[in-house]
Design a protein around this motif. Structure first.
Motif, PDB file in Angstrom:
ATOM      1  N   ILE A  37       8.532 -15.533   5.312  1.00  0.00           N
ATOM      2  CA  ILE A  37       7.187 -15.118   5.718  1.00  0.00           C
ATOM      3  C   ILE A  37       6.133 -15.753   4.816  1.00  0.00           C
ATOM      4  O   ILE A  37       5.128 -16.281   5.299  1.00  0.00           O
ATOM      5  CB  ILE A  37       7.068 -13.582   5.704  1.00  0.00           C
ATOM      6  CG1 ILE A  37       7.887 -12.994   6.846  1.00  0.00           C
ATOM      7  CG2 ILE A  37       5.611 -13.145   5.811  1.00  0.00           C
ATOM      8  CD1 ILE A  37       8.017 -11.486   6.793  1.00  0.00           C
ATOM      9  N   ALA A  38       6.351 -15.718   3.514  1.00  0.00           N
ATOM     10  CA  ALA A  38       5.374 -16.284   2.578  1.00  0.00           C
ATOM     11  C   ALA A  38       5.211 -17.788   2.783  1.00  0.00           C
ATOM     12  O   ALA A  38       4.088 -18.296   2.849  1.00  0.00           O
ATOM     13  CB  ALA A  38       5.791 -15.986   1.142  1.00  0.00           C
ATOM     14  N   ILE A  39       6.318 -18.484   2.911  1.00  0.00           N
ATOM     15  CA  ILE A  39       6.245 -19.934   3.109  1.00  0.00           C
ATOM     16  C   ILE A  39       5.604 -20.254   4.461  1.00  0.00           C
ATOM     17  O   ILE A  39       4.750 -21.142   4.558  1.00  0.00           O
ATOM     18  CB  ILE A  39       7.646 -20.562   2.990  1.00  0.00           C
ATOM     19  CG1 ILE A  39       8.129 -20.471   1.541  1.00  0.00           C
ATOM     20  CG2 ILE A  39       7.638 -22.004   3.474  1.00  0.00           C
ATOM     21  CD1 ILE A  39       9.584 -20.813   1.354  1.00  0.00           C
ATOM     22  N   ILE A  43       2.062 -22.340   4.703  1.00  0.00           N
ATOM     23  CA  ILE A  43       2.117 -23.713   5.223  1.00  0.00           C
ATOM     24  C   ILE A  43       1.639 -23.795   6.670  1.00  0.00           C
ATOM     25  O   ILE A  43       0.820 -24.643   7.020  1.00  0.00           O
ATOM     26  CB  ILE A  43       3.550 -24.282   5.105  1.00  0.00           C
ATOM     27  CG1 ILE A  43       3.928 -24.408   3.628  1.00  0.00           C
ATOM     28  CG2 ILE A  43       3.673 -25.613   5.819  1.00  0.00           C
ATOM     29  CD1 ILE A  43       5.360 -24.800   3.399  1.00  0.00           C
ATOM     30  N   ILE A  44       2.135 -22.908   7.512  1.00  0.00           N
ATOM     31  CA  ILE A  44       1.877 -23.021   8.947  1.00  0.00           C
ATOM     32  C   ILE A  44       0.514 -22.466   9.354  1.00  0.00           C
ATOM     33  O   ILE A  44      -0.184 -23.070  10.170  1.00  0.00           O
ATOM     34  CB  ILE A  44       3.005 -22.346   9.749  1.00  0.00           C
ATOM     35  CG1 ILE A  44       4.317 -23.077   9.473  1.00  0.00           C
ATOM     36  CG2 ILE A  44       2.706 -22.334  11.226  1.00  0.00           C
ATOM     37  CD1 ILE A  44       5.535 -22.385  10.034  1.00  0.00           C
ATOM     38  N   PRO A  46      -2.551 -22.261   7.962  1.00  0.00           N
ATOM     39  CA  PRO A  46      -3.720 -23.152   7.880  1.00  0.00           C
ATOM     40  C   PRO A  46      -3.663 -24.315   8.867  1.00  0.00           C
ATOM     41  O   PRO A  46      -4.696 -24.815   9.295  1.00  0.00           O
ATOM     42  CB  PRO A  46      -3.682 -23.670   6.441  1.00  0.00           C
ATOM     43  CG  PRO A  46      -2.943 -22.630   5.684  1.00  0.00           C
ATOM     44  CD  PRO A  46      -1.909 -22.109   6.653  1.00  0.00           C
ATOM     45  N   LEU A  47      -2.461 -24.740   9.244  1.00  0.00           N
ATOM     46  CA  LEU A  47      -2.344 -25.849  10.192  1.00  0.00           C
ATOM     47  C   LEU A  47      -2.615 -25.397  11.628  1.00  0.00           C
ATOM     48  O   LEU A  47      -3.172 -26.142  12.419  1.00  0.00           O
ATOM     49  CB  LEU A  47      -0.941 -26.460  10.114  1.00  0.00           C
ATOM     50  CG  LEU A  47      -0.557 -27.084   8.770  1.00  0.00           C
ATOM     51  CD1 LEU A  47       0.896 -27.539   8.816  1.00  0.00           C
ATOM     52  CD2 LEU A  47      -1.473 -28.240   8.437  1.00  0.00           C
ATOM     53  N   VAL A  48      -2.213 -24.179  11.958  1.00  0.00           N
ATOM     54  CA  VAL A  48      -2.341 -23.682  13.329  1.00  0.00           C
ATOM     55  C   VAL A  48      -3.764 -23.247  13.635  1.00  0.00           C
ATOM     56  O   VAL A  48      -4.281 -23.480  14.719  1.00  0.00           O
ATOM     57  CB  VAL A  48      -1.349 -22.525  13.563  1.00  0.00           C
ATOM     58  CG1 VAL A  48      -1.595 -21.850  14.892  1.00  0.00           C
ATOM     59  CG2 VAL A  48       0.072 -23.037  13.477  1.00  0.00           C
ATOM     60  N   CYS A  49      -4.404 -22.621  12.692  1.00  0.00           N
ATOM     61  CA  CYS A  49      -5.722 -22.022  12.935  1.00  0.00           C
ATOM     62  C   CYS A  49      -6.829 -23.036  12.643  1.00  0.00           C
ATOM     63  O   CYS A  49      -7.538 -22.936  11.653  1.00  0.00           O
ATOM     64  CB  CYS A  49      -5.889 -20.769  12.095  1.00  0.00           C
ATOM     65  SG  CYS A  49      -7.351 -19.821  12.548  1.00  0.00           S
ATOM     66  N   SER A  71      -4.437 -21.832   1.968  1.00  0.00           N
ATOM     67  CA  SER A  71      -3.252 -21.422   1.238  1.00  0.00           C
ATOM     68  C   SER A  71      -3.669 -20.621   0.005  1.00  0.00           C
ATOM     69  O   SER A  71      -4.626 -20.967  -0.669  1.00  0.00           O
ATOM     70  CB  SER A  71      -2.437 -22.638   0.801  1.00  0.00           C
ATOM     71  OG  SER A  71      -1.891 -23.266   1.931  1.00  0.00           O
ATOM     72  N   GLY A  72      -2.963 -19.566  -0.256  1.00  0.00           N
ATOM     73  CA  GLY A  72      -3.250 -18.709  -1.404  1.00  0.00           C
ATOM     74  C   GLY A  72      -3.154 -17.248  -1.022  1.00  0.00           C
ATOM     75  O   GLY A  72      -2.832 -16.888   0.114  1.00  0.00           O
TER      76      GLY A  72
END
Length: 91
Positions: A37-39, A43-44, A46-49, A71-72
């Protein structure tokens, strides 16, 4: 040759506890699921939204209109942090 011919002492092996093995399995699965979930969120998300939602009226649960996840730890607080604040304030 048998162990007695070499004058070695044979120590019986202790049986493993099934409950201990079960506890280790549960802890390992919990850690693995939290890591995924954290990874995934770091990673995903910020790329999707790419196009954040913009609300015409007041956003639900006090979310920030036009929020773009980075990320953060801010990403986790935006996910369900508002719900926890509302539960803490209203019970």
């Amino acid at each position: 040759m048998a162990n007695t011919d070499l004058e070695l002492e044979v120590i019986p092996r202790l049986e493993r506890s099934k409950s201990r093995d079960g506890l280790i399995f549960v802890i390992a699965m919990w850690f693995l699921s939290r890591s995924i979930i954290a990874i995934g969120m770091q990673i995903i998300a910020p790329l999707v939204c790419k196009n954040p939602p913009v609300y015409a009226i007041l956003p639900p649960l006090g979310f920030v209109s036009g929020f773009l996840p980075k990320s953060g730890w801010e990403l986790f607080s935006h996910w369900d942090g508002k719900c926890y604040v509302e539960i803490a304030n209203l019970g």
